[in-house]
Design a protein around this motif. Structure first.
Motif, PDB file in Angstrom:
ATOM      1  N   LYS A  49       0.833  -1.211   0.000  1.00 50.76           N
ATOM      2  CA  LYS A  49       0.000   0.000   0.000  1.00 50.76           C
ATOM      3  C   LYS A  49       0.862   1.254   0.000  1.00 50.76           C
ATOM      4  O   LYS A  49       0.587   2.213  -0.737  1.00 50.76           O
ATOM      5  N   ARG A  59       1.038   3.984  -3.033  1.00 56.61           N
ATOM      6  CA  ARG A  59       0.766   5.414  -2.796  1.00 56.61           C
ATOM      7  C   ARG A  59       1.953   6.274  -3.214  1.00 56.61           C
ATOM      8  O   ARG A  59       1.802   7.276  -3.919  1.00 56.61           O
ATOM      9  N   LYS A  88      -7.426  -7.093  -1.630  1.00 57.34           N
ATOM     10  CA  LYS A  88      -7.253  -6.113  -0.547  1.00 57.34           C
ATOM     11  C   LYS A  88      -6.494  -4.893  -1.054  1.00 57.34           C
ATOM     12  O   LYS A  88      -6.813  -3.748  -0.697  1.00 57.34           O
ATOM     13  N   TYR A 118      -7.819  -0.744  -1.575  1.00 57.57           N
ATOM     14  CA  TYR A 118      -7.061   0.456  -1.206  1.00 57.57           C
ATOM     15  C   TYR A 118      -6.891   1.377  -2.418  1.00 57.57           C
ATOM     16  O   TYR A 118      -7.047   2.597  -2.317  1.00 57.57           O
ATOM     17  N   LYS A 120      -9.034   4.647  -1.635  1.00 58.55           N
ATOM     18  CA  LYS A 120      -8.142   5.674  -1.092  1.00 58.55           C
ATOM     19  C   LYS A 120      -7.426   6.482  -2.167  1.00 58.55           C
ATOM     20  O   LYS A 120      -7.262   7.696  -2.047  1.00 58.55           O
TER      21      LYS A 120
END
Length: 377
Positions: A78, A82, A100, A104, A108
């Protein structure tokens, strides 16, 4: 554009490496961040955020025992996703982890998610289709029957071809001669029965003894084991003492063989594309109990890819308590040289190739991903 790719297994590393190569051809400014292996690293020109060998946890118990590491890998993925500023996330199979990460990416980071090589949700955990439909902008399938499966769930996907066809043909063109192969591996001149008992120690211990017992009844042939990389030779010495084996040459062994006994998995499809008649064999501890349990869990009639793709039995599947030395020997007799069912199986293999087609799966998927991203930017 910037691409983030997540592959958690050796097969995913291979297929994703081809996808990276094709993405570069369609997007000359492409850059990559990824979870995967050495093949992806060679194509991307950078090292993985997490190597797939550190992600190889299978089954509920294995995940629980390594939960801290699993959660650490997800957190690292993650953060890397990002920080990379990726324009998209591309997933390759490996659903428990990848979905999963997709959650994200969508919730997000608000970036599109593409899936190259669908999880086997048609076999079990069908409920995952809901998450896929919600999170994945485009699914690119390498198995033609998956199109109808997803359509029944009101989700349109694209069949882009099967990469195994071109991969197998390239390897077949580079094969050594049979005499050379036999000599290099200390084998005699008799026809070969290839034994592919799997890559996990538990599979090997359960399946190999039965395979050897069945194949040894054919005195005109020599049984040869395809030894899996990373499995200590003592395992084979204990289960099948005195039986010849070759390591790191499974493809070559199957191509040289007159017939093969193969545990279920992608090896069944590769064996069919090579053109070697086979019996699919899979034994497990507590087989009859497991068989009765899985009859209620599995959503498909077959477990081997050749049968699933053709939607009928073109190779015999001897599973769990049905997998005995007597049954294996009986089915093997029908497909070795001169066997009554051999011509039909070879003809079915030809039809299987026709159904899969000869398109470049990675190139087709890459072209569609790049084109779709450009509509969003």
């Amino acid at each position: 554009m910037r691409y983030f790719i997540s592959a958690g297994e050796a097969s995913g590393d291979l297929h994703a490496s081809c996808l990276i190569r094709s993405l570069r051809q369609h997007d000359t400014d492409a850059s990559f961040t990824f979870l995967g292996g050495d093949l992806m690293a060679a194509e991307a020109g950078t090292e993985p955020v997490v190597h797939y060998r550190d992600m190889a946890f299978m089954g509920f118990v294995d995940v629980v025992l390594n939960l801290r590491k699993v959660l650490g890998n997800l957190a690292a993925a993650k953060k890397a996703l990002r920080d990379s500023g990726a324009d998209c996330l591309i997933l390759v199979d490996y659903p428990s982890f990848n979905l999963k990460l997709a959650e994200y990416a969508v919730s997000k980071l608000k970036i599109p998610v593409y899936y190259y090589i669908s999880p086997k949700v048609w076999a079990w955990k069908e409920y995952r289709v809901k998450s896929i439909r919600r999170l994945v902008r485009r699914m690119f399938s390498i198995l033609p029957f998956e199109v109808d499966f997803y359509r029944r769930h009101n989700y349109e996907i694209s069949y882009v071809g099967n990469p195994s066809v071109n991969e197998v043909d390239a390897k077949l063109a580079a094969l050594p001669g049979r005499v050379q192969f036999l000599a290099d591996n200390g084998l005699d001149s008799r026809p070969v029965i290839a034994l592919l008992p799997g890559s996990r120690v538990s599979e090997i211990k359960t399946n190999l003894k039965l395979m050897v017992e069945a194949a040894s009844r054919f005195e005109r042939f020599q049984p040869v084991i395809a030894a899996a990389p990373g499995v200590d030779k003592s395992v084979y010495d204990t289960v099948a003492p005195g039986v010849k084996r070759v390591a790191g040459q499974t493809f070559e062994l199957v191509a040289m063989a007159d017939a093969a006994l193969v545990t279920s998995g992608t090896a069944t499809l590769e064996t069919a594309l090579i053109g070697t008649p086979q019996v699919v064999a899979y034994r497990a501890v507590g087989s009859r109990l497991v068989y009765n349990l899985f009859k209620h869990i599995l959503k498909v009639r077959f477990v081997s890819l050749p049968n699933l793709i053709m939607d009928r039995e073109i190779v015999t599947e001897l599973l769990l308590h049905q997998c005995t030395a007597d049954n294996l020997a009986g089915r093997l007799a029908a497909i070795v040289g001169g066997g009554s069912q051999r011509p039909q199986m070879l003809d079915d293999y030809r039809r299987l190739r026709e159904r899969l087609g000869t398109g470049d799966a990675a190139d087709t998927a890459a072209a569609e991903i790049v084109a779709d991203l450009r509509t969003l930017n």
